[in-house]
Design a protein around this motif. Structure first.
Motif, short mmCIF file in Angstrom:
data_model
loop_
_atom_site.label_atom_id
_atom_site.label_comp_id
_atom_site.label_asym_id
_atom_site.label_seq_id
_atom_site.Cartn_x
_atom_site.Cartn_y
_atom_site.Cartn_z
N LEU A 79 0.41 19.83 -61.50
CA LEU A 79 0.96 21.03 -60.88
C LEU A 79 -0.19 21.89 -60.38
N PRO A 80 0.02 22.64 -59.30
CA PRO A 80 -1.09 23.40 -58.70
C PRO A 80 -1.56 24.56 -59.58
N GLU A 81 -2.79 24.94 -59.38
CA GLU A 81 -3.35 26.14 -60.03
C GLU A 81 -2.79 27.38 -59.32
N ILE A 82 -2.36 28.37 -60.08
CA ILE A 82 -1.80 29.60 -59.53
C ILE A 82 -2.85 30.70 -59.59
N VAL A 83 -3.10 31.35 -58.45
CA VAL A 83 -4.09 32.43 -58.35
C VAL A 83 -3.39 33.69 -57.85
N GLY A 137 -3.94 20.92 -56.09
CA GLY A 137 -3.50 22.00 -55.23
C GLY A 137 -3.74 23.37 -55.85
N ARG A 138 -3.78 24.38 -54.97
CA ARG A 138 -3.89 25.77 -55.42
C ARG A 138 -2.85 26.61 -54.69
N VAL A 139 -2.37 27.66 -55.37
CA VAL A 139 -1.40 28.57 -54.80
C VAL A 139 -1.91 29.99 -54.97
N PHE A 140 -2.01 30.74 -53.86
CA PHE A 140 -2.42 32.14 -53.90
C PHE A 140 -1.17 33.00 -53.69
N ILE A 141 -0.91 33.90 -54.64
CA ILE A 141 0.26 34.78 -54.57
C ILE A 141 -0.22 36.20 -54.36
N GLN A 142 0.02 36.73 -53.15
CA GLN A 142 -0.37 38.10 -52.82
C GLN A 142 0.73 39.06 -53.27
N THR A 143 0.35 40.10 -54.03
CA THR A 143 1.35 41.00 -54.58
C THR A 143 0.78 42.40 -54.79
#
Length: 722
Positions: free
Chosen positions: A379-383, A588-594
């Motif tokens: 599963l991708p890394e969450i950033v 994979g990596r996931v960037f979550i802008q918040t």
């Protein structure tokens, strides 16, 4: 039978009795032609004793049936489903029946039709409209009206191309048989977890009995391969299978994947089909010849005589809820159809709805879990990107950490996906000189700028106008300003940041047909796209091994608006789009802008703590007696006359029943107070699960009269609160 009770295809009428002429034989489910006033109308013979409140008269006062249609009768389980759907969702039985008889031309018997395709010749005079039509039609063929729709031109343009010889006539049989899928066409290596899940589903198909199963697997765990094995078993038993997909854009990639496993594509059913294809599919389904059908929610009501398996893919999707006409939820109706047919129903999802999870807790549904990705993929890394601490440059929407990650991915020759669930260029356009805002003339909604097509469009009613060069109010030129981002604006920013990158914008505006979706998949899989910018259409179903980075531009967007499912919907959507990253051998990596990093749903996403999120969300629903622990029903009143809509809503409110376990809120003006030129008011019924809401609302509304211009509709288990 000397008399027959019919449901006619007229939603304004209830069941009617007719006389069966001497020498004519009919049975329940038979499709017949009956007189209604001066004209003939299609209807279906219903079971004796159904609808006992129909007034009966002597046979000599009944009008005779005109004829019997040469088509198989609607099976008894389907008739029971139509009755249940009409009762549960407070809809006219005829409106539900119309979905079962969705191709009236299929009732006309075998015939051929004339379709048209490109001949290879060019017209003597090539106009921009003719060129556009030929480019969009490509290798497809169809009726004049269908080709005009595909080409986005008038019928006259298509007829001109026919006259010039650029389009040639082709005679097409409407009853060609569909090739049968082969359950043993290809061997698939399943993991031990997949094989155990597949074996359980195969066992249930063999039993030929009702089971409801929640197939809960993380994104990339191979749920499709698992339920393909159940389909293979249904094929071996000569049973029919129905696969429901939430979007028709997913149909074409699914058909290709299915054909690779079974040798032939399944039969497709969705709104994008040509009339001749719908007719051919309906007849093959009704005769039991179409062994596997894949389609949108409307495929649920087709007349399958040998239904042995139902699969609802991406079962959490809110697009399974119909918001117009009969306001049913396909996931829930699918379970009821499985119960009435005596066949298993599989609800497949990486993020099952709380309502489905609750059924598992109650022991009504079985849970089958696939907790790991197939083939060792991780599963991708969450950033998390805190936009208050690390904001984008002025006039930009992509934060510096995400920009840097995109640059690294581009340098490695891999692919990125940027997600923003907002179509168009900007959600609001105003004049910087006088402040004028572009509002839809038919709805209380702002017009959305679509820069690719140079138009302003309403996403509620479809009204569109060309984007003007000057403000319509103050006439000031070059004064219009776009406020906020849509995917087209993000695409412009990507072009400015990475001019060498090849991009694809993926929305319902660009992937408006299965064929366009298939072309998009081919481009991405073939390496012709570096960066995808898309809405919720890209969150599900797609598998791109080279896609290793996902950026969520505004994770907080779905949390506004007071929707009781807002947090759950945001969690599902971002989890699904995150699942597009790292599905192959590369991580994979996931960037979550918040800007709302402390919101429980955002914290759960960043921490990867699905269990904690669902536990907290379920607990808050339980306290509020919200679904699945309580029930909602909305009453929507609308009229072109604002005063009439308000007055009717208030009369309904004053007549509201007083009963323990039931509360009525409103009436109040709807958040979307004008839609398609109609003024709207809403009431919300909130009840305990033990309260018979439908019976109460039916009696309540039957005691009130309203003007013919006023519409009063009921939405049981609403998903939209606007």
């Amino acid at each position: 039978m000397t008399r027959a009770r019919l449901i006619l295809l007229n939603a304004a009428l209830g069941p009617l009795d007719y006389r069966v002429p001497h020498g004519m034989s009919v049975e329940p489910g038979q499709i017949v032609v009956a007189p209604l006033g001066p004209r003939p109308m299609i209807g279906v013979v219903w079971d004796e004793g159904s609808f006992p409140d129909v007034e009966t008269v002597g046979d000599n006062r009944l009008r005779p049936l005109l004829g019997v249609v040469d088509a198989p009768p609607l099976p008894a389980p389907l008739r029971r489903l139509i009755e249940w759907t009409a009762d549960y969702y407070l809809a006219p039985p005829a409106a539900v029946l119309r979905m079962a008889l969705a191709s009236l031309s299929a009732l006309e018997g075998g015939k051929t039709v004339i379709e048209y395709r490109q001949s290879g010749a060019l017209p003597d005079r090539m106009t921009p409209q003719r060129l556009q039509a030929l480019e969009r039609i490509g290798e497809r063929q169809g009726l004049v009206r269908e080709l005009a729709t595909i080409g986005d031109v008038s019928d006259a343009v298509i007829r001109g191309l026919i006259k010039q010889g650029a389009l040639e006539a082709v005679e097409v049989s409407t009853d060609l048989p569909f090739p049968e899928p082969d359950p043993d066409h290809a061997h698939v290596d399943l993991s031990a977890e997949q094989q155990a899940a597949a074996d359980r589903l195969i066992e249930q198909v063999r039993e030929r009995d009702f089971h409801a199963v929640m197939l809960d697997g993380v994104t990339g765990s191979g749920k499709t391969e698992v339920y393909f094995e159940a389909i293979a078993q249904a094929l071996r038993q000569d049973s029919q299978t129905l696969v429901l997909l939430p979007e028709i854009a997913l149909t074409e990639p699914f058909l290709d994947r299915f054909a690779a496993r079974f040798g032939h594509a399944p039969v497709a059913w969705h709104s994008g089909l040509k009339q001749s294809d719908r007719r051919r599919a309906w007849r093959a389904i009704s005769r039991g010849e179409a062994k596997v059908v894949v389609g949108a929610r409307s495929a649920l009501f087709l007349p399958y005589p040998k239904l042995g398996l139902i699969i609802v893919d991406e079962a959490h999707e809110t697009s399974f809820k119909q918001e117009e006409g009969v306001r049913y939820h396909a996931r829930d109706v699918a379970v009821m159809r499985g119960l009435m047919e005596g066949c298993p129903v599989v609800l497949a999802s990486a993020t099952p709805a709380i309502e489905t999870r609750h059924q598992v807790e109650l022991g009504r549904y079985e849970e089958i879990r696939l907790p790991a990705r197939y083939g060792g993929a991780e599963l991708p890394e969450i950033v998390g990107v805190d936009l208050t601490q690390d904001p984008p440059d002025r006039g930009r929407w992509i934060a510096p950490p995400l920009v840097q990650a995109m640059r690294e991915v581009l340098d490695r020759g891999e692919q990125s996906l940027l997600f923003l669930n907002r179509r168009g260029y900007a959600p609001l356009t105003l004049c910087r000189h006088c402040g004028y805002r572009f509002q839809c003339p038919n709805c209380s909604a702002w017009m959305v700028e679509h820069r690719l097509t140079r138009r302003l469009a309403c996403h509620h009613c479809g009204h569109a106008v060309a984007t003007p060069d000057a403000c319509p109010e103050c006439k000031q030129p070059d004064a219009l300003v776009a406020c906020g981002p849509g995917v087209e604006r993000i695409a412009d920013e990507v072009k400015a940041l990475f001019p060498e990158a090849r991009t694809a914008i993926v929305t319902s505006d660009t992937l408006w047909s299965p064929a366009r979706a298939a072309a998009f998949v081919r481009d991405v899989a073939g390496g012709a796209v570096d960066i995808i910018i898309g809405t919720q259409l890209v969150t599900k179903g797609y598998h791109f091994p080279e896609l290793t980075l996902v950026g969520v531009i505004d994770a907080d967007l779905g949390l506004d608006g007071g929707d009781l499912r807002a947090a759950e919907r945001t969690f599902q959507q971002i989890t699904q789009v995150s699942g597009r990253a790292g599905r192959g051998e590369k991580p994979g990596r996931v960037f979550i802008q918040t800007r709302a990093g402390e919101a429980p749903v955002i914290k759960a996403l960043l921490d990867g703590d699905e269990a904690a999120f669902y536990a907290a969300e379920t607990a808050s629903r339980r306290v509020a007696n919200a679904p699945p622990f309580g029930r909602f029903a909305a009453i929507i009143v609308s009229d072109t006359d604002a005063a009439l809509a308000q007055e009717t809503a208030r009369r309904i409110g004053k007549a509201a029943p007083h009963q323990e376990g039931l509360e009525v809120y409103g009436p109040a003006e709807a958040p979307l107070s004008v839609l398609r030129g109609r003024h709207r008011w809403r009431l919300l019924v909130h009840a305990r699960r033990s309260v018979e809401v439908q019976a109460i609302i039916r009696n309540w509304l039957s005691s009130i009269d309203w003007k013919a211009s006023t519409r009063v509709s009921v939405d049981v288990d609403p998903y939209s609160f606007v």
